[in-house]
Design an enzyme around this catalytic site. Sequence first.
Site, PDB file in Angstrom:
ATOM      1  N   ASP A 156       0.845  -1.127   0.045  1.00  0.00           N
ATOM      2  CA  ASP A 156       0.238   0.079  -0.084  1.00  0.00           C
ATOM      3  C   ASP A 156       0.974   1.329  -0.111  1.00  0.00           C
ATOM      4  OD1 ASP A 156      -1.990   2.025   0.275  1.00  0.00           O
ATOM      5  OD2 ASP A 156      -2.280   1.636   2.536  1.00  0.00           O
ATOM      6  N   ASP A 205      -2.599   5.677  -4.831  1.00  0.00           N
ATOM      7  CA  ASP A 205      -2.673   5.001  -3.723  1.00  0.00           C
ATOM      8  C   ASP A 205      -3.059   3.496  -4.300  1.00  0.00           C
ATOM      9  OD1 ASP A 205      -3.169   3.622  -1.356  1.00  0.00           O
ATOM     10  OD2 ASP A 205      -4.991   4.889  -0.844  1.00  0.00           O
TER      11      ASP A 205
END
Length: 436
Positions: free
Chosen positions: A125, A330
């Site tokens: 992430d 992201d």
Amino acid sequence: MKLILVGLAAISQIAIGAVIGIDDAPSGMGQDDPTIFEQEGVKMHMSFAEDSKSAFRVPLFLRDGQDPESKRKERLERTRRMKSFAEKPPSSSDSAATLTNVRDYYYYGYIDIGNPPQKFSVVFDTGSSNIWVPGAACPSSACVEHRRFNTTSSQTFADTGNKIQIQYGTGFIAGDVGQDTVKVSSAVMLRNQSFAVTNLEDRTFELPRSQFDGLFGLGFTGGSEGGVKAPVDTMVDQNILKEPLFGVKLFRSSEKSNGEITFGSYDKSYANKLSWVDVYGNYFWATTMEGIYYGDEPTNYLYGADKINSLSGSLTPQEKARASRKALLDTGSSLLYGDAFTLAAMSKRIGADVMSGEIPCSAVPNLKPFRFVLGGKSFYMNPNEYIYHDEASGVCEVQWMPVSEYLWVLGIPFLQSHYTVYNIKEHKIGLAKMAH
């Protein structure tokens, strides 16, 4: 449509500076200003080479299949959010690892922790900075349903005595901070890497929604919870990477491959195609966002951007950057997220229902690309990249949803459209259109 995964990251912490005027933006915001990330809101979400510096790839995997009820709930959630905001006034080798794509919802790969190693599937992430995995003593259903780390089984585990809590926009975890060896590939390991062993996880991380066990944050130490060193900074400090960067390649579920993260190097076939933008702040992989345009039309659909652009002559580059919108790249978010005013205008322009996001599939071939201006550079998404076609239901819908008025999150649909390279030392992001 896909399930909703709102950034496995502290995305609202980047909702930095209002665009309605330079005087409204907090002062003193720069590379190391912690006030940038103190706002409440949504969060989402090494190596040691025995012989020499290494470059290695992390494969990313995708799982097909999604229940119709989840798709229905996401459509209802988009409609609910649009109505809510509408009521408010503007304001491949032993050095490689692959990523599994769970129907374009999220990607996960594998790591080993401890000695002897215990294997976990994790979401890599770019919108967070912590590693966490379920603990053996955790009683939560989300823990029991997944692999759990047994601290007593690892000869190299050390308990730091520190506690940690992380509140995500779509989940919450709490646990203890420990240190151990974290292995990302057969060639590279992180020594004494801090990570969280959870003793509480909410239902967000239960099966079948969350096929992954934990998270592996790729942001900077400045964005980590509990003050622990981020894995990417450990990689650089332990001097194991050929180059202080990593590249991310995410393929759509309709394609044969899933994806990969390459640490210490990147796909050199993109070397002359990359456009580099500066990272804003010392927290996550965010940059400035100056505009969104449809086709070759002059209208800037990014709400409030024209005010900042009109002031550009009287602002220093630092002031303009501080006052502008920010966009977080992201890998832990399943859609594009931004302010409802911009998204409504975008949906209306292409003929999609503003509330539900649905659009006739027959209209998609006649749509034009959207152009996103990031760090002064232009990047494009084609109609088949910003429209999701659910073949099971025959529904086509936009791949965006409102979350924050000032922060934008460019999640998986945007990253499937672009090959991205993240330079850890220079705080830059390179983007190039993906070759599918």
